[in-house]
Design a protein around this motif. Structure first.
Motif, short mmCIF file in Angstrom:
data_model
loop_
_atom_site.label_atom_id
_atom_site.label_comp_id
_atom_site.label_asym_id
_atom_site.label_seq_id
_atom_site.Cartn_x
_atom_site.Cartn_y
_atom_site.Cartn_z
N GLU A 177 0.87 -1.17 0.00
CA GLU A 177 0.00 0.00 0.00
C GLU A 177 0.90 1.22 0.00
O GLU A 177 2.12 1.11 0.16
CB GLU A 177 -0.86 0.04 1.26
CG GLU A 177 -1.80 -1.11 1.41
CD GLU A 177 -2.48 -1.12 2.78
OE1 GLU A 177 -3.24 -2.06 3.02
OE2 GLU A 177 -2.25 -0.20 3.60
N TYR B 41 4.13 -8.78 10.03
CA TYR B 41 2.95 -8.98 9.18
C TYR B 41 2.23 -10.26 9.56
O TYR B 41 1.02 -10.34 9.51
CB TYR B 41 3.38 -9.04 7.71
CG TYR B 41 2.24 -9.22 6.72
CD1 TYR B 41 1.09 -8.44 6.81
CD2 TYR B 41 2.34 -10.14 5.70
CE1 TYR B 41 0.06 -8.60 5.90
CE2 TYR B 41 1.32 -10.29 4.78
CZ TYR B 41 0.18 -9.53 4.89
OH TYR B 41 -0.84 -9.68 3.98
N ASP C 60 -1.78 -9.85 9.18
CA ASP C 60 -2.50 -8.76 9.81
C ASP C 60 -1.92 -7.42 9.33
O ASP C 60 -0.91 -6.95 9.85
CB ASP C 60 -2.36 -8.89 11.34
CG ASP C 60 -3.05 -7.75 12.07
OD1 ASP C 60 -3.82 -7.01 11.41
OD2 ASP C 60 -2.83 -7.59 13.27
N PRO C 61 -2.54 -6.84 8.30
CA PRO C 61 -2.01 -5.57 7.79
C PRO C 61 -1.95 -4.49 8.86
O PRO C 61 -1.07 -3.63 8.84
CB PRO C 61 -3.00 -5.18 6.68
CG PRO C 61 -3.83 -6.36 6.41
CD PRO C 61 -3.74 -7.27 7.58
N GLU C 62 -2.87 -4.54 9.81
CA GLU C 62 -2.90 -3.50 10.84
C GLU C 62 -1.64 -3.54 11.71
O GLU C 62 -1.19 -2.52 12.20
CB GLU C 62 -4.15 -3.64 11.71
CG GLU C 62 -5.40 -3.02 11.10
CD GLU C 62 -5.23 -1.52 10.80
OE1 GLU C 62 -4.75 -0.78 11.67
OE2 GLU C 62 -5.57 -1.12 9.67
N ALA C 63 -1.06 -4.74 11.89
CA ALA C 63 0.17 -4.85 12.69
C ALA C 63 1.28 -4.03 12.04
O ALA C 63 2.10 -3.42 12.72
CB ALA C 63 0.59 -6.31 12.82
N ARG D 265 0.67 -1.47 9.70
CA ARG D 265 0.25 -0.06 9.66
C ARG D 265 0.51 0.63 10.99
O ARG D 265 0.87 1.81 11.03
CB ARG D 265 -1.23 0.03 9.29
CG ARG D 265 -1.52 -0.37 7.86
CD ARG D 265 -3.01 -0.24 7.56
NE ARG D 265 -3.35 -0.90 6.32
CZ ARG D 265 -4.36 -1.75 6.19
NH1 ARG D 265 -5.15 -2.02 7.21
NH2 ARG D 265 -4.61 -2.32 5.03
N ARG D 266 0.31 -0.11 12.10
CA ARG D 266 0.52 0.48 13.42
C ARG D 266 1.94 1.02 13.57
O ARG D 266 2.17 2.06 14.17
CB ARG D 266 0.25 -0.56 14.52
CG ARG D 266 -1.18 -0.59 14.99
CD ARG D 266 -1.30 -1.34 16.31
NE ARG D 266 -0.91 -2.74 16.21
CZ ARG D 266 -1.72 -3.72 15.81
NH1 ARG D 266 -2.96 -3.46 15.48
NH2 ARG D 266 -1.29 -4.96 15.75
N ARG E 41 2.00 4.30 11.62
CA ARG E 41 1.17 5.34 12.25
C ARG E 41 1.86 5.87 13.50
O ARG E 41 1.77 7.05 13.80
CB ARG E 41 -0.21 4.78 12.59
CG ARG E 41 -1.06 4.56 11.35
CD ARG E 41 -2.50 4.25 11.73
NE ARG E 41 -3.28 3.94 10.55
CZ ARG E 41 -3.91 2.79 10.36
NH1 ARG E 41 -3.88 1.85 11.27
NH2 ARG E 41 -4.60 2.58 9.25
N CYS F 292 -1.34 6.16 6.69
CA CYS F 292 -1.46 4.96 5.86
C CYS F 292 -2.67 5.14 4.95
O CYS F 292 -3.77 5.45 5.43
CB CYS F 292 -1.64 3.73 6.74
SG CYS F 292 -0.19 3.38 7.73
N VAL G 132 -5.13 3.42 3.22
CA VAL G 132 -5.72 2.07 3.18
C VAL G 132 -6.58 1.98 1.91
O VAL G 132 -7.48 2.80 1.71
CB VAL G 132 -6.57 1.82 4.44
CG1 VAL G 132 -7.12 0.40 4.44
CG2 VAL G 132 -5.71 2.05 5.69
N ASP H 56 -10.41 2.53 1.92
CA ASP H 56 -10.92 3.70 2.63
C ASP H 56 -11.93 4.42 1.73
O ASP H 56 -11.60 4.81 0.60
CB ASP H 56 -9.73 4.62 2.96
CG ASP H 56 -10.14 5.82 3.82
OD1 ASP H 56 -11.34 6.15 3.85
OD2 ASP H 56 -9.24 6.43 4.42
#
Lengths: 230, 306
Positions: free
Chosen positions: A33, A64, A71-74, A76-77, A80, A86, A88, A91
């Motif tokens: 991304e 990841y 887990d993409p959020e892991a 992105r965190r 961020r 990020c 997404v 979105d």
């Protein structure tokens, strides 16, 4: 399942792997991304446009595969936490640019592997004489970047502009001390000077950050007795 | 009658070509980037695929209270990073007939696994370059790498208090652009400096192509291409990137599968017997690496034209 009326584009059934056109690349990349680092900006066509960088999602990279599942959020965190925005792909604020990541069938000729190559919808690689010519619809990409600012996904304000311009000035100041013995150096100085001028011209209309934003304002108080420790 | 010749006898008594048994490797990426990252041993059996790395800022300001005043307490500044291992593998299967006819040898497969593992590990490290944020990226979109850009990256890291040797990693294209820029430095003292001469003349022999001004220059084919215009390389000091490999040797000893299973420290290579009915032999190499950014400010992204 979403049963809203849709139209589908049939893809021809291929008789063999060779019958399909594969883009020859050096590396079959994984899904990625885009993100925006807070101070990566350029002034272009009378606007501030964010310079975007990729975040890669590879198992074993940047947690990841946390908790045994992707887990993409892991990932992105991590970014961020560093102040990055990020972008997404799903979105809704992206509007027509929603799902801006695309793929083309690709092969790595050196390794004989076949898979997908992930890119943005603004890129259209072309193969000529076995070489890949990378093309990007710069106008559409710039419109996408402008949309990110308009939609509030990335934030520009007068303080950020100050920092960006200060960094450019420092680069210019460093370059000015270098002997001008190549055309490349001369061009770099000209570009830095032009960039600074263009950025300064765009600072007037920028919003000042609100007091309640991430940036904190500090009140200056007179120190009536500087020799007494707090 | 004319004498029998090679040409006249060949069709019945000879072969058009006989097989030289050497396997000659085609061009491929040989570099290993693991020295760019800091290795942390992974403890197996500890209950998680994620290892937590503890960080501490050791330097704090001394307070200077009055002689008869109690000082205030200064709390420690701490942080942590996670390093998660995940499975990667490479699976090959070759028929018995291919082995019987001598077309393939098992050691070729094993050698291929080892080299592929190095490539994969390096590609994970190379993918991190675009994520450095604390130091503003150097280089411009669509512009070749120059001596000035390399200096800009070095200055950024030195200003961030990074000490010691630095590592620069990018695509080979960027390395040749840098050498072209070095070549263009016509100021005589610069051109004849031993470091410059070494950088321009050193043949690529190992993981470090050459060292110049305290920077180890490395290349890798997997350095990401971004936006179709640039390579996203990076320069780092020690401690910017962490990597680990889940050790598999203890696991194999504990749960010995079959005699065809081999384990190095990092990877398992095993022969899968399930394909015996087909008359083929399969090998699979499992590898469990984890790579993550350890400290952002120790690295800077370096853009250069493709």
């Amino acid at each position: 399942m979403d049963l809203t009326a849709k139209s589908f584009s049939p893809e021809r059934v291929r008789t063999s792997k060779e019958a399909r056109d594969y883009l020859p690349v050096e590396w079959l990349n994984n899904v990625h991304e885009l993100m925006h680092k807070p101070l990566d900006w350029e002034a272009k066509d009378g606007r501030w446009l964010p310079i975007l960088s990729p975040i890669f999602f590879l198992r074993g990279l940047n947690n990841y595969d946390d908790n045994g599942q992707v887990d993409p959020e892991a990932v992105r965190r991590i970014y961020r936490a560093k102040g990055c925005a990020c972008i997404v792909p799903d979105d809704d604020r992206l509007g027509e640019y929603k799902h801006y990541i695309a793929t083309v069938p690709a092969t790595n000729p050196a390794y004989g592997s076949i898979g997908k190559y992930y890119l943005t919808i603004f890129e259209s690689p072309e193969m000529v004489a076995g070489r890949v010519i990378w093309r990007r619809d710069q106008k559409a990409f710039d419109a996408f970047r402008a949309h990110l600012v308009d939609a509030g996904i990335v934030v520009m304000n007068s303080t950020i502009a100050e920092l960006v311009i200060a960094a450019k000035r420092e680069s210019l100041s460093t370059m000015e001390q270098v002997p001008m013995n190549t055309t490349s150096k001369q061009r770099t100085i000209e570009k830095l000077s032009a960039d600074i001028a263009a950025m300064e011209a765009l600072t007037a209309g920028l919003t000042k950050p609100k007091a309640a934003s991430v940036k904190r304002a500090f009140r200056v108080e007179r120190d009536t007795n500087p020799h007494t420790p707090d | 009658m004319a004498a029998d010749t090679y040409a006249s006898l060949n069709s019945d008594l000879g072969l058009a070509a006989y097989l030289n048994m050497a396997f000659i490797e085609l061009l491929h990426e040989t570099k290993d980037l693991k020295e760019v990252a800091q290795y942390f041993p992974f403890t197996g059996g500890a209950g998680s695929a994620t290892m937590k790395l503890r960080q501490i800022q050791p330097v704090d300001a001394f307070t200077a209270p009055g002689e008869d005043t109690a000082p205030s307490i200064t709390n420690l500044t701490t942080a942590n990073k996670s390093l998660t291992v995940a499975k990667a593998n490479l699976y090959r299967s070759v028929t018995d007939l291919a082995f019987i006819t001598g077309e393939m040898e098992a050691q070729q497969l094993v050698s291929s696994f080892a080299k592929s593992l190095v490539y994969y590990r390096s590609s994970l490290i190379a993918a991190l370059g675009a994520g450095f944020t604390a130091n503003t990226a150097v280089g411009s979109t669509g512009v070749a790498l120059t001596v000035d850009t390399v200096y800009a990256a070095m200055f950024a890291l030195r200003k961030a208090l990074v000490v010691g040797d630095l590592d620069f990693v990018s695509h080979q294209t960027a390395i040749t652009q840098f050498q072209a820029s070095l070549r263009g430095e016509t100021a005589t003292p610069f051109q004849i400096a031993p470091a410059t001469q070494s950088a321009l003349s050193t043949a690529d022999t190992g993981n470090v192509l050459f060292s110049w001004m305290g920077i180890n220059f490395r290349s890798h084919a997997s350095v990401p291409k971004i936006g179709g215009t640039d390579y996203s390389g990076f320069m780092v000091g020690k401690g910017a990137i962490a990597f680990t490999e889940a050790p598999v040797s203890g696991f194999i000893r504990q749960y010995a599968f079959n005699p065809q299973t081999l384990a190095g420290e990092e990877a398992i290579i095993c022969q899968d017997l399930s394909t015996e009915a087909k008359g083929s032999r399969s090998w699979i190499c499992h590898y469990y690496p984890g790579v993550a950014e350890l400290e952002d400010a120790r690295g800077v992204q370096v853009l250069s034209a493709i």
